[in-house]
Write a protein that holds these residues in place. Structure first.
Motif, PDB file in Angstrom:
ATOM      1  N   GLU A  60      47.160   3.882  36.626  1.00 28.16           N
ATOM      2  CA  GLU A  60      46.349   3.430  35.497  1.00 28.16           C
ATOM      3  C   GLU A  60      44.924   3.214  35.970  1.00 28.16           C
ATOM      4  OE1 GLU A  60      47.849   0.080  33.570  1.00 28.16           O
ATOM      5  OE2 GLU A  60      49.889   0.841  33.473  1.00 28.16           O
TER       6      GLU A  60
ATOM      7  N   GLU B 119      48.608  11.411  31.433  1.00 29.49           N
ATOM      8  CA  GLU B 119      49.858  10.950  32.033  1.00 29.49           C
ATOM      9  C   GLU B 119      50.785  12.126  32.242  1.00 29.49           C
ATOM     10  OE1 GLU B 119      51.827   7.537  30.707  1.00 29.49           O
ATOM     11  OE2 GLU B 119      50.019   6.611  29.875  1.00 29.49           O
TER      12      GLU B 119
ATOM     13  N   GLU C 250      54.421   5.783  34.992  1.00 27.41           N
ATOM     14  CA  GLU C 250      53.395   4.842  35.453  1.00 27.41           C
ATOM     15  C   GLU C 250      53.217   4.885  36.942  1.00 27.41           C
ATOM     16  OE1 GLU C 250      53.343   1.068  33.888  1.00 27.41           O
ATOM     17  OE2 GLU C 250      53.499   1.770  31.856  1.00 27.41           O
TER      18      GLU C 250
ATOM     19  N   THR D 248      53.965   7.129  26.402  1.00 31.38           N
ATOM     20  CA  THR D 248      52.807   6.869  27.261  1.00 31.38           C
ATOM     21  C   THR D 248      52.515   5.383  27.211  1.00 31.38           C
ATOM     22  OG1 THR D 248      51.299   7.056  25.418  1.00 31.38           O
ATOM     23  CG2 THR D 248      51.797   9.067  26.614  1.00 31.38           C
ATOM     24  N   ARG D 249      51.506   4.960  27.966  1.00 32.17           N
ATOM     25  CA  ARG D 249      51.073   3.581  27.811  1.00 32.17           C
ATOM     26  C   ARG D 249      50.217   3.511  26.546  1.00 32.17           C
ATOM     27  NH1 ARG D 249      47.748   6.179  31.088  1.00 32.17           N
ATOM     28  NH2 ARG D 249      45.504   5.746  31.116  1.00 32.17           N
TER      29      ARG D 249
END
Length: 2008
Positions: free
Chosen positions: A211, A46, A142, A32-33
Motif C-alpha cells: 500500500e 493491485e 495486500e 481490492t482495498r
C-alpha cells in the motif's frame, strides 16, 4: 499454474466517493482495498492471483465489478467489465483498457485498465478439481504479511524458495534469492514483502504490491539506515532461532505433568446467611466439596443465622480432577438426627473457578441461593462465605481480618467471578449424542469365539453408552449392545443456572459390563471456548461435530495399566474412538407456566443428523519420512525395531482392526470386498491412477546399532524409509487453518517476547525497540488473519460455533491489532515492564483463541515397536502438519523436518523414567488432501532419489517407500564445552560428579568427569570428525540438525544418573566461507538445562559445524591451545571463544555457622568453611567447639582470582562446610552455590556524582508530595519542615501529641475549632445523629485501641492502593483504546499514576482524620513477615542455606527445606584490582576488614527477647468438630515455653494477647520458633503450625529491628516509649556509627543531621500535666526519616505488628493459619527496659438491654372465629438477642384482636457481654452436654422481634419479624402511619442510629415476612422502646421483667372484645346476639313464622275443603 490479474486504474468515474473493485474468476472473488475520496480516477494498482488446477478453457470469463463503497449501506455498482479469456490462453499475456457496462448492458463512460497473465506449466498436476479453490484460496492482494521487513531478522537473506522439482538441486533459485537479498534495503523494499512459497514458479515475475502509505512510512523509517527494532536477536537457546524453512523447532520440555497428583486444600468459611426464605426456620449449612460433606451447627428460629465456622478439605489428586470437583453450599431447614431436613436453597461452583480468581480465593462474598427443584421460585437467600483453594506453593494473601464494620452491600459483593451477571437465569443444556465410530475391542474374545463356533454369529466386542457429567450431575444414554459403530440419537438435558460456574462438561464413552463399567475415552468441553460472554457474544453452542477421544493403547487386556488415560487424565497415547455430538443452550423463561420445573437430568430421543452435516468426506494423504532415529534407549534390547504411524485407526495394523462390517475400506483395511459409500465420495475426476494405493504405515524392522553405553541408533544412512497412509475424514480444514494462522502469530509473538526478556536479562541495549518490533509484527499478523479468515465461504457444514467463533476471533484479532499499534507508540524505556505484561496477556489470549474445540482430523501417533510390542510414542497434532496453499494456514511442521523425542506412555513416563529419551527422531511429515499432494516432498532436504514399490504399471505420482540420498556432505563438529552452573544434586552429599555427553547424528562424546561440584568448568573442546550429513550443502548451512547435550552424574557403581538435557544448534561454516567475524569464532551462550518439566541449571557452551571441503581437514581453522596440560589429551576451549579474564579480588566475611544437623549420626564439632571460585579459594578459621561458640574467630579473608570481564559469564562461587575429625579426616557437611555474584560486586562510586545527590533528588519528590515545605538553602542544607499546613490535621509526629494532651504544640488549631469542640461536648444529646462520640478519656485508650485504629488505616490504605491500581489500569485501557491520539497527553498520563501512588502512601496516616475520629497513635500493621518488608535483614549479613542430599525424583518432595542441613552466615565482596586509594584514606579505615568496615564484633552477647503474640487467624482445624483448642509454644535455644493451661477453647481465630520474656545468648540461641498447638484432653497435642524467626539477623541489622520506633514519644499512657534508649540517644549512636555529622539541636525546634534540617515540637508533658522542654520529639522525627539521610540512611523498623504464616512440616508449602506478633530485643549490658506493654485481650463489658414492647398495629389476622367466622389474631411478641435464642422472652397474649392492634406494655431484659472495639457480643456456653468446657462465640449484636399468633391446640403461627443491628438500625417512625416497608428494604438511605451511642430509642418498626411470591410484605408494626444500660447503671436503677416490680409498667388497656367466651358466657351471648347476628336472627324468625303459617295452611286445608264441599 495460475492466472494473474493486475488491476491498474479505473478512470472517468463521476462524483467523489470511496471506490472498491471486485474480481471474480471461477467463482472465487477478490476485493481490492477501498480508495477513499477519489474523484474521476481510481488508481488501484493491485495484483490478484488465482491458482488453477486444470487448464483454462478459451471461453471462460473473468469479471471485474467497480462499486461505490459505503460503510453503512450496501455498495452501489458503478459498472461491470467481462472478458472472455481466449486471447489470454493463447498469448499468455494481455493488456486491456476498455469501458464498463451498467446493469442494462449498455456501455458507460467509465473505463478500466488491466493486465492479465496466464502461466500454464507443463508437467502433470495431481487431479485437482475446481471446487477446491472455493475453499482454500490464496490471497496476495495486500502483499504477503508473512515476512514484514520491519521486523524480520536479518537472517531472512538466507531464506529460499524450495525446489523446482523434488530431487533436483536448484542452484539457480538459491543464487537468485541471495542476489535479491543483497540489493540493499531499499530495493528489497520496493519488491514488497517477499513471499518464499512452496512452489517456486509462483515467484517468477509476480509484482508484489505494497500500500502506498506503507511505502511512505517504511521509506521514512528506513532512510536513516536500519533501526535496531528490525534485528531479531538470536534467542537464548540457539535452537529456537529457526533460520530457514526446512526444520521446525523441537520441544525442550519432556515430561507430561498433567496426570500427576498434587496436594490441594480447599478452605471455606461460612460466615452468615441473610434473607433466607421460609418462616421461623432452624437453618444448617451443608458444605460439600466433591464427595465430602461437612455441616455447620444449627441456629434456631432465625432467617439470618450467624455461623462464622471454618471448614478445610484436603485432597491429593491430579489438577484436572481437582478443578472439576464441585463446591456445593446448601442451606437446610431443621435437620436433626432423625430427619434429613428440607433444602432451602443451594449454590454450586467448581473448584477451577475459585482457583482462577485473583489470589485463588473469594473473600467475604455473598452466594445467591436458589432451589434446584423449583425453577420458578427465584432467590432463596444469601450466604456469606470465604472460599479459597490452595495448591502446593501458592500462598494466599488473606485480606486483613479486622472488625467488619463496612456496611454489607450484598449486591456489590456477590460470590461470582468477574463478568458474570448477578441475575443468573435457569437454562437447559441440550447435549445431543448421535453416534460413534472406531471403538476398540473391550471384551476378551474367548466367549465370542465359542459363540461364533456354536451359532455362527460374529459380534462386536463392546457395549458402549455415553455418560455426560456437568455441574455435579450425571446423565447416560442407552446402551448399544455389541457395536463398534453405535447409533444413539439421544439427547441429555441438564438444567443449570446460566452462566454456569462450572467450566467443563465431561463426555465419556463407557463400556457396559456386568462387573464394572470402564471408560473407553473421555473428552472435556470447555464452556469458555464454545461461548463468548461479550456484548456481541453467543451462548454455548457446539457441533454437530466429531469429537476425537484418545486414551490407552487399543489392544484389550483385562488389567489396563493406562486406564487412567481413558478417564481423561494425562495425555492419551492412542486414538480410541470418535463421537458425533452437539450441544445447545436455551435460556428458560421461568414465568411460562408450561415449563417443567424439575432440574433432574433427562434423556430423550432426538432426530438424527444428515450424514454430510459435518462436512464432505474427503480423502486425505499422510506422508512421512524417517530421516534419523538415534538415542534409542538401550533398555529396550537389541531386537529389531520399527516405527508405526497412525491417524485415527488408519495405519494401525496391530490393534486398530475393529472393522465394522460395512465401511471396510474407510477403516484402513486393504481389502476390496465391499465397496463402501465412502468411495463414491472421493473425487470423480481423480481417475483411477492410484486407486490401488495401499497404505504403508510402518517402516521395516531393523536391528539397532550401538552409539554408546546408553543409546542405540538405527542405521538410516543414505536410505531413509517412508510411510504413507490414505484416510477419509470430513473436510473441516478451515477450522484448523484458522487455528494455524493464530498459532503462528502467537509463536512469533512468543519468540519476540523471549527475545525481549533475554535482552533485559542480559542487559543488551534497546529492548524497547525490539518490543516495538514485536508489536508491529503482531499488528500485521492480526490484520492478515482478519483478511484470510474473512474469505471463508459459506460451507453447508459450518456449524453455528464455526460462524460465531470466526466472528469473535476476527473481532478479537482486529481489536488486538489496533491495541498493539497503540501500545507500540507507548513503549518507552520506562514503561517497558508494564507494557511487556500487557503483551503477555495478548499471548495468552491468542493461545486461548487458537484452540479449536470442534475436532476434525485426529492426531497422528508415531509408535516405536520392538518385537511387535509398543514401546514409546510421540503424538503430533494433525493441524501442525496440515498442508494449505496459503502459507499462513499451513501447519507449522508441515513439510518440515522435525526433531521428535519419543516418550513412554502414561504413568510410566512420570518421574525419572520420563526424562530419559526413548528415541530421538528426525521426521518429515505432510498431511493434506489427496488431490493436493503433488508437492508433498518439497520440504525434504534436497539431493535424493525416490524408491517406489515395484508394480507393473509404474505410476508417475506414486509415493516412494524410501528415499535414497545421493548428495552427502562431510563436516567436523566442534563442541566448546566451557562450564555449567546450578546443576542438579544427584549424590547424597548434595553435590554431583557431572560430565556432559554430546550427541550429534549418530555419534556421541563425553567431557571429563569433575568430582563433587554443581558448577563444573570443563573448559573442554570435543571434536566430532567425519560427520556425514545428507542433502544439499547450502541447506545445511541454514538448517543444521540439532545437537543434544545431556548431563550425567558419574557413579562409582552402576549407571550414571541423568541430570538434565538441553539442545543447541551449531553455527555452520561451509568450505567456501572464511572463518572470520561476525559469525566466527562463535560466542559462548547459555543454554537452559531441563530435567523433565523443571529447569535444572544452565550450560555455557558454543558449537560450530565446519564443512570439510575438497582439501580435507587442512583447510579447517587450526585447533590451537596447549594439549599437554595436566589434563593430558584433553583440548581446552580455544582462545577466541573462551571469555576474556581480568583479575578480581574476592573478600569473604566469615560470621558463623548455624543449625548444623548431624552427619552420619555424628554431631558436627569442628567445622570449617571452604570457599572456591574458578579454581581459587580460601578457607575460614576452624571453629574449635561448635556447641560453645559457632562463630568464626577471623572475620575477613580474601583471595584473588581471574574472572571473565563479562559479568554474565562469572562462574558461581561454592561454599562448602566440612567437619574436621580426628586423624586429619574431614567430612562434607553441606554446600551452597552462589550462582550469581552480581549483587556482591562492588563498583567504586563516581567521583563526580556525590552519593547523596541522588537521595536529594528522590527526597525532593518525596517531600514535595508529602506537603511539607522544601527549600534549598544556599549552604546546601535541606530543610525538612515537619510542621503541617493548617487544614490537614494528623500530620506526622507533632500533631499527635496534641491528641493526648492539650499542649499547644506549635499547631495553629484555630480558635473556632476549639469552640466547636467545647460545644460538641456540651450539646451531646441535642444534635441527633451528627454528634460523634465525644473524645474518649485518655484512660480508656489502651494498646488495642491503637491496634484497631492501625488496622483501619491499613485497610483504608489497601483500598486506596486498589483504587489507584484500578484507576491506573483504566487509564491504561483508555490510552490503549483512544490510541495514539495525543502522544503528549499520554506522557503526562503515564506519569500521573505513579505520583498518585506516592501521594497515597504519604497521606495514609491522615486518613482516619477524615472520619473525625479521635486521634489515636498508631503502629504499622504488616500483613506479611517483617523479613519480606526489609529484604530478610540481609543488609550486610547474608544467610546461605547449606544443602546436602539428593534432590527427590518426583516433584512432590523436591522441596529445598528437607535438604537444608544448616546455614552459613557471612557475606562477600568482589571487585576488580587494583582499587583506587580513596577508600583506604577514609578515617578509621581498618585494612584487616577490607571492604567490611564498621562491622560489630561477633562475640557472644546476652539479649532479653520479648515476644508479643497478639492473635492467630484462620487456623487449620485440628479436631473432628472442625475447630481447634489452640495454645502458644515458644522455643529459643534451651528455653521452651508451653502456655498449655491458657488454651482457648474451640476457636480458629483465637486472641492470645500475651507477652513472653526469654533470656538468650546470641549466636548459640538465635532461632526463635513460635508454634501454635492444639490442646487435646487425651493423647498428645497436635502441632497446627509454626513460624521461625532468625533473631540474629534482626539484631545486627542496620534497620534496627531490636525495638520498633513508635510514631510519637510519650512517657506515660498507652503509648509509653518502650525502648530503654531515648530517641536522642539512639540518634547520637546512629550518627556515630554511620560517621554522620550531627545531631545538632538548635533553638526553635530545629535539629541538623548531616546536611538535613528537621523541625518539630519541643515540649512534653508528664503524668501530672507538667510541661518540660525536650529534644526527644525532634530526634524521633529524624529517626522516622532516617532513610533520607545521605549515605548512612536506611529505613528504620517502625513500631509494628507482623503477620507470619504458620506452616506444618507435614504439609509443606500450605499455610495453616497466620499469627500476628512482634519481637523486641534488648541487650543485657544496657539499662533494663521497662515492663512489657500490656496487650491482654479486652474483657467484654457487661450491658443490659431493656426492651419495652408497648403496642402493635396492623398485625395480619390469621384465625377465623369458630362461631362468628370473623378474622382475628391472638397476638404475642417474642424477642431475643442473636446467639441467645434459648433465652427468648414472650409477652402475654392479646386475645382476639380484630384490627391487628395489640396492647402489651411488656418489658424484656437482656443482659449481655459486649466488645466495643469489635462490635460483637461475647457468649460463652457449652456446645453440647458432652463438651469439656465452654466455647466462646463472638456474634454481632442483633435484636430479633417476632410477632406470633397464639393457638391453643396447634402450633403457634409465625406472622412476621424484624431484626435490628444494635450498632446501626433505622430510627423508629414517630407514628404507626409513617412506619413502612422502606425501613427494611431501603436501609441505605435512611438515617441509622446506634443504641450504644443513643442509649435510648423509641418508635415504630415494621414486622415483615415473605408471601407466596417471595416478596417481602409488612405483616404488622410494633411500637417499642430500647434502653441500654451498663451493668453498673442497671444495678442502680433496676427494673422488673414483664410488668413486675421494680419500676412496673401499667396494665394495658385492652378492649373487652378480647375476652375468652367460656370465661364470660352471658357477655359472649349478648355480644353474639346484639352485635353480630342481630339481623340474621330476625331473618330466621320471620322465615320460621312464614313456614309455620304455610305448614298450618297445608295441614288445615284438606279438612276445610271437605267441610266446604259437603257443606257440613
Amino acid at each position: 499454474m495460475a492466472l494473474l490479474l493486475q488491476l491498474r486504474t479505473v478512470s472517468g468515474l463521476r462524483g467523489k466517493a470511496d471506490r472498491i473493485a471486485k474480481a471474480v474468476f471461477r467463482g472465487l472473488s477478490f476485493y481490492t482495498r477501498v480508495l477513499e475520496n477519489c474523484e474521476d480516477e481510481a488508481r488501484f494498482d493491485e495484483t490478484f492471483r488465482w491458482p488453477v488446477a486444470s487448464n483454462i478453457d478459451g471461453n471462460e470469463i473473468l469479471e471485474i465489478q467497480v462499486f461505490n463503497y459505503s460503510k453503512v449501506f450496501t455498495n452501489r455498482l458503478v459498472g461491470t467489465f467481462r472478458m472472455v479469456l481466449q486471447e489470454v490462453v493463447e498469448e499468455g499475456h494481455v493488456e486491456v483498457t476498455d469501458t464498463l457496462i451498467d446493469d442494462n448492458n449498455s456501455a458507460i463512460q467509465t473505463s478500466i485498465s488491466i493486465e492479465i497473465r496466464y502461466q500454464a506449466l507443463d508437467g502433470t498436476v495431481g487431479a485437482w478439481n475446481d471446487k477446491e479453490f472455493l475453499e482454500t484460496p490464496s490471497i496476495l492482494s495486500e502483499g504477503d504479511g508473512r515476512y514484514p521487513l520491519e521486523t524480520d531478522s536479518l537472517l531472512s537473506s538466507h531464506r529460499q524458495g524450495s525446489d523446482l522439482s523434488p530431487g533436483k538441486s536448484n542452484q539457480q533459485s538459491s543464487e537468485r534469492s541471495f542476489r535479491r537479498a543483497g540489493k540493499g534495503v531499499f530495493s528489497a523494499m520496493k519488491l514488497g514483502k517477499t513471499r518464499p512459497s512452496k512452489d517456486d514458479h509462483r515467484k517468477q515475475d509476480e509484482p508484489a504490491v505494497l500500500e502506498a502509505e506503507d511505502l511512505d512510512r517504511k521509506a521514512t523509517r528506513r532512510a536513516c539506515g536500519l533501526e535496531p527494532d528490525t534485528i531479531s536477536l538470536a534467542s537464548v537457546t540457539a535452537v529456537t532461532t529457526n533460520v530457514s524453512n526446512k526444520r521446525s523447532k523441537p520441544d525442550i520440555k519432556m515430561e507430561p505433568s498433567a496426570g500427576r497428583p498434587m496436594d490441594y486444600q480447599v478452605s471455606i468459611t461460612i460466615i452468615e446467611a441473610r434473607q433466607l426464605v421460609g418462616l421461623n426456620m432452624d437453618p444448617v449449612v451443608c458444605v460439600e466439596v466433591g464427595e465430602e460433606k461437612k455441616y455447620t451447627s444449627m441456629k434456631e428460629s432465625t432467617n439470618c443465622p450467624y455461623y462464622n465456622e471454618y471448614f478445610v478439605f484436603d485432597f491429593h489428586v491430579p489438577p484436572d480432577v481437582m478443578f472439576d470437583k464441585i463446591i456445593k453450599l446448601s442451606v437446610i431447614h431443621s435437620k436433626n438426627l432423625l430427619r434429613s431436613g428440607t433444602l432451602v436453597g443451594s449454590f454450586k461452583m467448581d473448584v477451577g473457578t475459585v482457583y482462577t480468581q485473583p489470589e485463588h480465593q473469594f473473600y467475604h462474598k455473598w452466594a445467591i441461593l436458589s432451589d434446584p427443584e423449583d425453577l420458578t421460585a427465584g432467590l432463596k437467600g444469601y450466604l456469606k462465605c470465604d472460599i479459597a483453594v490452595v495448591g502446593k506453593g501458592d500462598n494466599i494473601k488473606t485480606p486483613h481480618k479486622a472488625n467488619e464494620t463496612d456496611e454489607d452491600d450484598i449486591e456489590g459483593n456477590l460470590l461470582l467471578p468477574d463478568g458474570v451477571p448477578p441475575e443468573r437465569q435457569w437454562a437447559r443444556f441440550y447435549i445431543k449424542i448421535y453416534r460413534a465410530e472406531g471403538l476398540p475391542r473391550m471384551n476378551t474374545s474367548i466367549m465370542a469365539n465359542v459363540k461364533k463356533a456354536l451359532i455362527g454369529e460374529n459380534k462386536d466386542l463392546v457395549d458402549p453408552y455415553v455418560q455426560v457429567v456437568f455441574a455435579g450431575q450425571k446423565g447416560k444414554t442407552s446402551i448399544q449392545k455389541s457395536s463398534y459403530e453405535p447409533l444413539w440419537n439421544e439427547q441429555i438435558v441438564f438444567t443449570e443456572m446460566f452462566p454456569p460456574l462450572c467450566k467443563r462438561i465431561k463426555i465419556q464413552i463407557r463400556d457396559s459390563d456386568k462387573v464394572n463399567d470402564v471408560a473407553i475415552g473421555t473428552h472435556f468441553i470447555d464452556l469458555r471456548k464454545i461461548s463468548n460472554e461479550g456484548d456481541k457474544g453467543f451462548l454455548p453452542t457446539f457441533g454437530p461435530a466429531w469429537v476425537n477421544m484418545y486414551g490407552s493403547t487399543r489392544n484389550y487386556t483385562l488389567m489396563d495399566e493406562h486406564q487412567e488415560l481413558n478417564e481423561g487424565l494425562g495425555e492419551g497415547v492412542s486414538f480410541r474412538a470418535r463421537l458425533l455430538m452437539s450441544l445447545a443452550v436455551e435460556i428458560l423463561d421461568t414465568t411460562n407456566p408450561e415449563i417443567n420445573s424439575s432440574t433432574e437430568v433427562q434423556v430423550e430421543q432426538t432426530t438424527s443428523v444428515a450424514d454430510n452435516c459435518t462436512g464432505k468426506m474427503e480423502e486425505f494423504f499422510l506422508f512421512g519420512a524417517f530421516l534419523e532415529a538415534t538415542m534409542i534407549d538401550r533398555k529396550i534390547g537389541d531386537k529389531p525395531i520399527n516405527f508405526e504411524v497412525t491417524i485415527g485407526n488408519y495405519g494401525n495394523q496391530i490393534d486398530g482392526t475393529t472393522k465394522p462390517t460395512l465401511r471396510r475400506k474407510k477403516e484402513g483395511g486393504d481389502g476390496d470386498e465391499e465397496e463402501s459409500e465412502l468411495l463414491q465420495n472421493s473425487s470423480d475426476d481423480e481417475g483411477d491412477e492410484d486407486g490401488e494405493l495401499v497404505s504403508v504405515s510402518s517402516s521395516q524392522p531393523m536391528k539397532p546399532l550401538v552409539t554408546d553405553r546408553n543409546y542405540f541408533h538405527l542405521p538410516y544412512f543414505e536410505k531413509k524409509p517412508c510411510i504413507y497412509i490414505k484416510s477419509w475424514w470430513q473436510d473441516q480444514r478451515r477450522r484448523l487453518y484458522n487455528a494455524n494462522i493464530m498459532d503462528k502469530i502467537a509463536d512469533k509473538l512468543e519468540e519476540g517476547l523471549n527475545d525481549v526478556q533475554e535482552m533485559i536479562k542480559t542487559e543488551k541495549p534497546h529492548p524497547e525497540r525490539r518490543l516495538r518490533g514485536v508489536l508491529e509484527e503482531l499488528t500485521s499478523g492480526c490484520l492478515r488473519f482478519v483478511m484470510l479468515a474473512d474469505k471463508d465461504q459459506q460451507h453447508s457444514s459450518r456449524t453455528r460455533l464455526d460462524r460465531e467463533r470466526l466472528k469473535s476471533c476476527m473481532r478479537e484479532l482486529e481489536n488486538m491489532g489496533q491495541q498493539a499499534t497503540t501500545l507500540r507508540s507507548q513503549v518507552k524505556k520506562n514503561t517497558m515492564k508494564d507494557k511487556l505484561k500487557l503483551v503477555q496477556n495478548f499471548l495468552q489470549k491468542l493461545r486461548f483463541l487458537a484452540d479449536e474445540p470442534q475436532h476434525t482430523i485426529p492426531d497422528v501417533f508415531i509408535w516405536m515397536m520392538s518385537n511387535n510390542k509398543r514401546i514409546a510414542y510421540a503424538r503430533i497434532p494433525s493441524k501442525d502438519i496440515l498442508y494449505s496453499i496459503v502459507d499462513e494456514e499451513m501447519g507449522k511442521d508441515c513439510a518440515k523436518v522435525k526433531t521428535i523425542f519419543l516418550k513412554l506412555p502414561g504413568k510410566r513416563g512420570f518421574g525419572p523414567a520420563g526424562w530419559t529419551v526413548q528415541a530421538k527422531m528426525e521426521m518429515y511429515l505432510w498431511l493434506g488432501l489427496n488431490k493436493q499432494r503433488k508437492d508433498f516432498l518439497s520440504g525434504l532436504p534436497c539431493g535424493f532419489e525416490e524408491k517406489k514399490t515395484a508394480r507393473g504399471q509404474n505410476l508417475p505420482s506414486f509415493p516412494p517407500i524410501s528415499l535414497l540420498y545421493t548428495k552427502k556432505q562431510v563436516f567436523q563438529l566442534r563442541a566448546h564445552m566451557y562450564q555449567a552452573r546450578s546443576l542438579f544434586a544427584a549424590d547424597s552429599s548434595g553435590l554431583s560428579d557431572p560430565f556432559a555427553r554430546v550427541f550429534f547424528i549418530s555419534q556421541s562424546q563425553c567431557t571429563e568427569v569433575l568430582n563433587e561440584t554443581l558448577c563444573p568448568t570443563w573448559d573442554q573442546l570435543l571434536v566430532f570428525d567425519n560427520v556425514e550429513l545428507y542433502g544439499e550443502a547450502h541447506e545445511m548451512r541454514d538448517d543444521p540438525p540439532i545437537i543434544v547435550i545431556e548431563i550425567y552424574d558419574q557413579d562409582t557403581v552402576g549407571k550414571a544418573d541423568f541430570m538434565g538435557r538441553t539442545f543447541a544448534k551449531p553455527v555452520v561454516k561451509m568450505s567456501d566461507e572464511r572463518y572470520c567475524p561476525p559469525r566466527f569464532p562463535p560466542q559462548l551462550e547459555y543454554y537452559q538445562i531441563y530435567r523433565g518439566n523443571s529447569t535444572a541449571g544452565d550450560l555455557l557452551a558454543a558449537f560450530e559445524l565446519l564443512q570439510i571441503g575438497p582439501g580435507g581437514k587442512t583447510d579447517l581453522p587450526p585447533i590451537d591451545g596447549p594439549t599437554d596440560m595436566d589434563r593430558g589429551p584433553i583440548l581446552p576451549v580455544p582462545l577466541g571463544i573462551r571469555p576474556v579474564l581480568s583479575k578480581y579480588r574476592v573478600e569473604i566475611l566469615f560470621w558463623g555457622l548455624r543449625d548444623l544437623k548431624r552427619v552420619n549420626l555424628a554431631q558436627v564439632d569442628r567445622p570449617r568453611v571452604d570457599i572456591e571460585c574458578a579454581g581459587k579459594g580460601v578457607q575460614s578459621a576452624l571453629i574449635q567447639n561448635y556447641k560453645k561458640n559457632p562463630n568464626f574467630s577471623t572475620l575477613v579473608k580474601w583471595f584473588e582470582v581471574d574472572l571473565p570481564e563479562n559479568e554474565l559469564l562469572h562462574p558461581p562461587l561454592n561454599i562448602r562446610v566440612v567437619d574436621c575429625r580426628a586423624f586429619g579426616r574431614y567430612t562434607l557437611v553441606g554446600s551452597h552455590a552462589v550462582s550469581s555474584l552480581r549483587k556482591f560486586i562492588y563498583r567504586p562510586p563516581d567521583k563526580k556524582a556525590q552519593h547523596w545527590n541522588m537521595t536529594a533528588k528522590h527526597l525532593n519528590g518525596y517531600l514535595a508530595v508529602a506537603n511539607r515545605a522544601y527549600r534549598s538553602r544556599p549552604t546546601g542544607e535541606i530543610v525538612v519542615n515537619m510542621e503541617p499546613e493548617v487544614p490537614i490535621k494528623k500530620m506526622e509526629t507533632m500533631v499527635k501529641l496534641e491528641a493526648n494532651s492539650d499542649a499547644v504544640v506549635k499547631v495553629d488549631v484555630s480558635e473556632e475549632e476549639k469552640e466547636k469542640k467545647k460545644k460538641k461536648k456540651k450539646g451531646g444529646g441535642g444534635g441527633g445523629e451528627e454528634v460523634e462520640e465525644e473524645e474518649p478519656d485518655e484512660s480508656m485508650l489502651d494498646w488495642w485501641s491503637k491496634y484497631f485504629a492501625s488496622i483501619e488505616t491499613m485497610k483504608e490504605q489497601l483500598r486506596q492502593q486498589e483504587a489507584a491500581a484500578a484507576e491506573a489500569e483504566e487509564k491504561e485501557d483508555m490510552e490503549i483504546a483512544e490510541g495514539s491520539k495525543g502522544q503528549a497527553k499520554n506522557k503526562e498520563k503515564s506519569k500521573a499514576p505513579k505520583d498518585d501512588k506516592k501521594k497515597k502512601q504519604q497521606s495514609a496516616p491522615e486518613l482516619p482524620e477524615k472520619k473525625n475520629k479521635q486521634k489515636i497513635d498508631e503502629l504499622k500493621v504488616f500483613n506479611k513477615e517483617l523479613e519480606t518488608e526489609f529484604d530478610n535483614f540481609e543488609d550486610w549479613l547474608h544467610t546461605f542455606n547449606l544443602l546436602r542430599g539428593k534432590i527427590g525424583d518426583n516433584d512432590d518432595n523436591a522441596t529445598e527445606e528437607e535438604r537444608i542441613v544448616g546455614r552459613f552466615k557471612g557475606s562477600m565482596c568482589v571487585y576488580k584490582v587494583p582499587l583506587s586509594d580513596d577508600i583506604a584514606k577514609e578515617a578509621g579505615y581498618d585494612p584487616s576488614f577490607g571492604m567490611f568496615q564498621g562491622i560489630p564484633s561477633n562475640d557472644p552477647i546476652n539479649v532479653l527477647v520479648r515476644v508479643y503474640i497478639v492473635r492467630a487467624t484462620d487456623l487449620h482445624p485440628a479436631d473432628i468438630n472442625g475447630k481447634a483448642d489452640p495454645y502458644i509454644a515458644i522455643k529459643l535455644g534451651k528455653t521452651d515455653i508451653k502456655d498449655k493451661e491458657n488454651y482457648i477453647s474451640k476457636q480458629l481465630n483465637p486472641v492470645f494477647g500475651k507477652s513472653f520474656d526469654i533470656e538468650a545468648t546470641f549466636p548459640m540461641e538465635s532461632m526463635l520458633t513460635v508454634a501454635v498447638y492444639d490442646w487435646d484432653l487425651v493423647g498428645t497435642d497436635d502441632l497446627i503450625g509454626e513460624t521461625k524467626i532468625d533473631l540474629e539477623n534482626r539484631y545486627y541489622s542496620k534497620h534496627r529491628a531490636t525495638c520498633g520506633v513508635s510514631q510519637t514519644y510519650s512517657i506515660h499512657g498507652y503509648n509509653t516509649w518502650r525502648d530503654p534508649m531515648k530517641p536522642s540517644q539512639i540518634l547520637s549512636k546512629l550518627c556515630k556509627e554511620g560517621k554522620v555529622d550531627g545531631p545538632h539541636f538548635g533553638p526553635g525546634g530545629r535539629v541538623k543531621v548531616a546536611n538535613r534540617v528537621f523541625t518539630g515540637p519541643t515540649e512534653i508533658e508528664d503524668e501530672n500535666g507538667q510541661k518540660k522542654q525536650t529534644d526527644e520529639h525532634l530526634a524521633l522525627t529524624v529517626l522516622r526519616h532516617w532513610e533520607d539521610i545521605p549515605r548512612a540512611g536506611c529505613k528504620l523498623v517502625p513500631e509494628h505488628v507482623e503477620t507470619r504464616p504458620l506452616l506444618n512440616p507435614d504439609k509443606p508449602g500450605i499455610e495453616q493459619g497466620r499469627l500476628e506478633m512482634w519481637v523486641d530485643m534488648f541487650p543485657m549490658d544496657m539499662p533494663a527496659p521497662g515492663p512489657a506493654t500490656d496487650i491482654s485481650p479486652r474483657k467484654p463489658k457487661k450491658y443490659e438491654l431493656r426492651v419495652i414492647v408497648w403496642n402493635t398495629d396492623e398485625v395480619i389476622l390469621e384465625d377465623d372465629d369458630y362461631f362468628t367466622g370473623e378474622k382475628s389474631s391472638d397476638i404475642f411478641v417474642r424477642g431475643w438477642l442473636k446467639g441467645q435464642q434459648e433465652d427468648k422472652q414472650d409477652t402475654d397474649v392479646h386475645y382476639h384482636s380484630l384490627t391487628g392492634e395489640g396492647n402489651f406494655n411488656w418489658r424484656y431484659i437482656f443482659p449481655f457481654d459486649y466488645l466495643m472495639a469489635e462490635e460483637k457480643i461475647v457468649i460463652s456456653k457449652k456446645e453440647s452436654m458432652f463438651s469439656w468446657d465452654e466455647t466462646e462465640y463472638k456474634i454481632p449484636a442483633r435484636l430479633t422481634l417476632q410477632v406470633w399468633d397464639a393457638d391453643h391446640f396447634s402450633a403457634d403461627d409465625f406472622l412476621g419479624a424484624i431484626e435490628l443491628d444494635l450498632n446501626r438500625f433505622p430510627r423508629g417512625a414517630k407514628t404507626s402511619k409513617q412506619c413502612s416497608l422502606e425501613m427494611v428494604t431501603n436501609e441505605a438511605e435512611l438515617p441509622m442510629v446506634s443504641i450504644f451511642k443513643q442509649k435510648r430509642v423509641k418508635g415504630w418498626w415494621p414486622f415483615v415476612a415473605r408471601d407466596e411470591n417471595d416478596e417481602l410484605e409488612i405483616t404488622g408494626k410494633v411500637e417499642a422502646e430500647l434502653h441500654l444500660l451498663t451493668a453498673e447503671e442497671a444495678e442502680k436503677s433496676p427494673a422488673g421483667l414483664a410488668r413486675n416490680e421494680p419500676d412496673p409498667l401499667e396494665k394495658p388497656n385492652r378492649p373487652d372484645t378480647s375476652f375468652i367466651w367460656f370465661l364470660n358466657p352471658l357477655k359472649s351471648i349478648k355480644y353474639l346476639i346484639c352485635t353480630r347476628y342481630k339481623w340474621l336472627i330476625i331473618k330466621i324468625v320471620l322465615a320460621l313464622l312464614l313456614l309455620i303459617m304455610i305448614a298450618l295452611f297445608l295441614y288445615s286445608m284438606p279438612g276445610y275443603m271437605v267441610k266446604k264441599l259437603l257443606g257440613a
